[in-house]
Design a protein around this motif. Structure first.
Motif, mmCIF file in Angstrom:
data_model
loop_
_atom_site.group_PDB
_atom_site.id
_atom_site.type_symbol
_atom_site.label_atom_id
_atom_site.label_comp_id
_atom_site.label_asym_id
_atom_site.label_seq_id
_atom_site.Cartn_x
_atom_site.Cartn_y
_atom_site.Cartn_z
ATOM 1 N N GLY A 25 0.818 -1.208 0.000
ATOM 2 C CA GLY A 25 0.000 0.000 0.000
ATOM 3 C C GLY A 25 0.854 1.261 0.000
ATOM 4 N N ARG A 30 -0.267 5.112 -1.131
ATOM 5 C CA ARG A 30 -1.406 5.292 -0.231
ATOM 6 C C ARG A 30 -0.933 5.811 1.115
ATOM 7 N N LEU A 38 -5.183 -2.251 3.550
ATOM 8 C CA LEU A 38 -4.728 -3.264 2.605
ATOM 9 C C LEU A 38 -4.041 -4.415 3.350
ATOM 10 N N LEU A 59 -3.534 -8.372 -5.904
ATOM 11 C CA LEU A 59 -3.962 -7.084 -5.373
ATOM 12 C C LEU A 59 -5.460 -6.863 -5.561
ATOM 13 N N GLU A 63 -7.992 -6.018 -2.521
ATOM 14 C CA GLU A 63 -8.785 -4.787 -2.531
ATOM 15 C C GLU A 63 -10.277 -5.074 -2.481
ATOM 16 N N GLU A 64 -10.712 -6.183 -3.082
ATOM 17 C CA GLU A 64 -12.121 -6.566 -3.021
ATOM 18 C C GLU A 64 -12.551 -6.839 -1.588
ATOM 19 N N ALA A 66 -11.043 -5.665 1.110
ATOM 20 C CA ALA A 66 -10.973 -4.389 1.831
ATOM 21 C C ALA A 66 -12.223 -3.554 1.610
#
Length: 70
Positions: A25, A30, A38, A59, A63-64, A66
């Motif tokens: 991240g 980020r 993340l 990734l 992310e899904e 998260a």
């Protein structure tokens, strides 16, 4: 940041997964909170399987997960 609410099978490797997600991240530019999110998602995915080599995550999948957490 609290851990994600996931069905836990085994926590072996979750700390390593968090660190990897957090550092990824940061490398993506980020802020620390988003990087920690993340990391929590990566750890949450690892916790869902047995052992340190459970699954193969990218990734997008991290992310899904998260995105599903409050």
């Amino acid at each position: 940041m609290p851990a994600f609410d996931v069905d836990v099978v085994d926590t072996t490797g979750c700390g390593d997964a968090f660190s990897a997600g957090f550092l990824r991240g940061l490398s993506l530019g980020r802020d620390r909170a988003a990087a920690a999110r993340l990391g929590c998602a990566a750890a949450g995915l690892v916790a869902g399987g047995l052992g340190t080599d459970y699954g193969d995550f990218d990734l997008v999948r991290v992310e899904e997960l998260a995105a599903t957490q409050p």
